[in-house]
Design an enzyme around this catalytic site. Structure first.
Site, PDB file in Angstrom:
ATOM      1  N   ASN A  11       0.852  -1.296   0.025  1.00 19.77           N
ATOM      2  CA  ASN A  11      -0.048  -0.017   0.150  1.00 19.77           C
ATOM      3  C   ASN A  11       0.936   1.154  -0.076  1.00 19.77           C
ATOM      4  O   ASN A  11       1.560   1.635   1.033  1.00 19.77           O
ATOM      5  CB  ASN A  11      -0.936   0.055   1.220  1.00 19.77           C
ATOM      6  N   TRP A  12       0.961   1.987  -1.092  1.00 24.37           N
ATOM      7  CA  TRP A  12       1.801   3.086  -1.395  1.00 24.37           C
ATOM      8  C   TRP A  12       1.217   4.479  -0.567  1.00 24.37           C
ATOM      9  O   TRP A  12       1.990   5.585  -0.449  1.00 24.37           O
ATOM     10  CB  TRP A  12       2.129   3.342  -2.626  1.00 24.37           C
ATOM     11  N   LYS A  13      -0.090   4.250  -0.317  1.00 23.74           N
ATOM     12  CA  LYS A  13      -0.835   5.408   0.403  1.00 23.74           C
ATOM     13  C   LYS A  13      -0.543   6.613  -0.505  1.00 23.74           C
ATOM     14  O   LYS A  13      -0.461   6.633  -1.813  1.00 23.74           O
ATOM     15  CB  LYS A  13      -0.232   5.504   1.829  1.00 23.74           C
ATOM     16  N   HIS A  95      -9.333   0.820   5.420  1.00 20.83           N
ATOM     17  CA  HIS A  95      -7.797   1.001   5.956  1.00 20.83           C
ATOM     18  C   HIS A  95      -8.101   1.973   7.062  1.00 20.83           C
ATOM     19  O   HIS A  95      -9.139   2.764   7.378  1.00 20.83           O
ATOM     20  CB  HIS A  95      -7.058   1.627   5.020  1.00 20.83           C
ATOM     21  N   GLU A  97      -6.726   4.310   8.148  1.00 24.09           N
ATOM     22  CA  GLU A  97      -6.526   5.847   7.911  1.00 24.09           C
ATOM     23  C   GLU A  97      -7.840   6.300   7.319  1.00 24.09           C
ATOM     24  O   GLU A  97      -8.195   7.610   7.489  1.00 24.09           O
ATOM     25  CB  GLU A  97      -5.206   5.946   7.011  1.00 24.09           C
ATOM     26  N   GLU A 165      -4.819  -5.062  10.901  1.00 20.73           N
ATOM     27  CA  GLU A 165      -3.685  -4.032  11.190  1.00 20.73           C
ATOM     28  C   GLU A 165      -3.862  -3.387  12.337  1.00 20.73           C
ATOM     29  O   GLU A 165      -4.807  -2.524  12.637  1.00 20.73           O
ATOM     30  CB  GLU A 165      -3.780  -2.972   9.784  1.00 20.73           C
ATOM     31  N   GLY A 171       3.694   2.128  11.392  1.00 14.54           N
ATOM     32  CA  GLY A 171       4.597   3.259  11.115  1.00 14.54           C
ATOM     33  C   GLY A 171       5.346   3.628  12.548  1.00 14.54           C
ATOM     34  O   GLY A 171       5.899   4.422  12.508  1.00 14.54           O
ATOM     35  N   SER A 211       3.709  -2.427  10.251  1.00 14.49           N
ATOM     36  CA  SER A 211       5.391  -2.404  10.455  1.00 14.49           C
ATOM     37  C   SER A 211       6.003  -3.878  10.307  1.00 14.49           C
ATOM     38  O   SER A 211       6.891  -4.083  10.813  1.00 14.49           O
ATOM     39  CB  SER A 211       5.767  -1.853  11.677  1.00 14.49           C
ATOM     40  N   GLY A 232       3.204  -1.192   4.074  1.00 11.62           N
ATOM     41  CA  GLY A 232       3.166   0.068   4.176  1.00 11.62           C
ATOM     42  C   GLY A 232       4.450   0.670   3.254  1.00 11.62           C
ATOM     43  O   GLY A 232       4.957   0.356   2.295  1.00 11.62           O
ATOM     44  N   GLY A 233       5.088   1.371   4.298  1.00 14.61           N
ATOM     45  CA  GLY A 233       6.273   2.119   3.857  1.00 14.61           C
ATOM     46  C   GLY A 233       7.282   1.177   3.248  1.00 14.61           C
ATOM     47  O   GLY A 233       8.206   1.545   2.038  1.00 14.61           O
TER      48      GLY A 233
END
Length: 251
Positions: A11-13, A95, A97, A165, A171, A211, A232-233
C-alpha cells in the site's frame, strides 16, 4: 480445498510519482520467480500507468479506496468500475487511515465492498484496533464487530481478503508478539468459517499489516493463519519489499 496462495500486498498510500515506478520494474525483474502473489496499490494517479507496465508480469495492481456509487456527482472520488477500467484487480477498503481520517464506518466499508464486487474487484478489507482499545482488552470484540459490519454476504476466497492491522503498530516500529498476532488471526478465521461455512472460511486469505519489515517478516509469516502481509512504507522500495516477498516464499 485448494491451498491458499500467499499474498504480499503493498500500500503506497499518498506516496509516489512516475519516477517511483522504476522501483516496481526492478521488483518485477528481481522477483520474477516469486511463488506468492504480489500486489501493489499505488496512488490513483499512477494506477493505469503501473497496470500497463506490469501487464503480463508477476505484479498485479489495485486501488487504495473506491466510492460506493458507480458514478455521479462525487467530485474527487473514484468508483470501483473506474479502478477496474484502469487495470486494477484489487482494492483496499476500510484501512484504519480511512476509518480515522474520513470517518468511515463499517456500513460505509460494506457498501464500498459491494461496489467493488459488482465491478469484479477483490476487496482487501482492513480491521484493527487502536492502542487504547488494545490496552482495554477490547481487541477481539472490536474486530469481531468490524468483520460482521464490514463484510457483505456472499464472500468467498476469490472476492475477499481480510487484513489485520493493529493501528498502534502502523508506522511506529512496534510489532505485536507472535502470540497476539496468532490470537487475532485465529479468531478471524473462526468467525469467517462460522459465518460463511468451513470451505469459504478456510479459503479467504488473512494478511497481517503493521510495520512489516524484511527483518521481522519471516517470524510473522510463521504464525498460523497468516497468509501474507499488507505492507506500507517498506513496499516503496524494491529492496525492502523484495525481502518481504522472499520471506513469504520461504514459508
Amino acid at each position: 480445498m485448494a491451498e491458499r496462495r500467499k499474498l504480499a500486498a503493498g500500500n503506497w498510500k499518498m506516496n509516489g510519482t512516475a519516477a517511483d515506478m522504476a522501483e516496481i520494474e526492478t521488483l518485477a525483474q528481481e522477483r520474477s520467480d516469486a511463488t506468492c502473489e504480489v500486489l501493489v496499490c499505488p496512488p490513483a494517479t499512477l494506477l493505469e500507468r503501473l497496470a500497463r507496465a506490469c501487464e503480463g508480469g508477476p505484479v498485479v495492481v489495485g486501488g487504495q479506496d473506491c466510492h460506493a456509487e458507480e458514478k455521479g456527482a462525487h467530485t474527487g472520488d473514484v468508483s470501483a468500475a473506474m479502478l477496474k477500467d484502469a487495470g486494477a484487480s484489487y482494492v483496499i477498503l476500510g484501512h484504519s487511515e480511512r476509518r480515522q481520517d474520513h470517518g468511515e464506518t463499517n456500513e460505509i466499508v460494506r457498501a464500498k465492498t459491494k461496489a467493488a464486487w459488482d465491478a469484479g474487484l477483490t476487496a482487501v478489507i482492513c480491521v484493527g484496533e487502536t492502542l487504547s482499545e488494545r490496552e482495554a482488552s477490547n481487541t477481539l470484540d472490536l474486530i469481531s464487530g468490524q468483520l460482521a459490519g464490514s463484510i457483505p454476504d456472499k464472500a468467498n476466497g476469490h472476492n475477499l481478503v481480510v487484513a489485520y492491522e493493529p493501528v498502534w503498530a502502523i508506522g511506529t516500529g512496534k510489532v505485536p508478539t507472535t502470540d497476539q498476532i496468532g490470537e487475532v488471526h485465529s479468531m478471524i478465521r473462526a468467525k469467517l468459517e462460522k459465518r460463511f461455512g468451513e470451505g469459504v472460511g478456510r479459503s479467504v486469505r488473512i494478511l497481517y499489516g503493521g510495520s512489516v519489515k524484511p527483518d521481522n517478516a519471516a517470524e510473522i509469516f510463521a504464525v498460523s493463519h497468516v497468509d501474507g502481509a499488507l505492507v506500507g512504507g517498506a513496499s516503496l522500495k524494491a529492496k525492502d519489499f523484495g525481502g518481504i516477498i522472499a520471506a513469504l516464499d520461504s514459508v
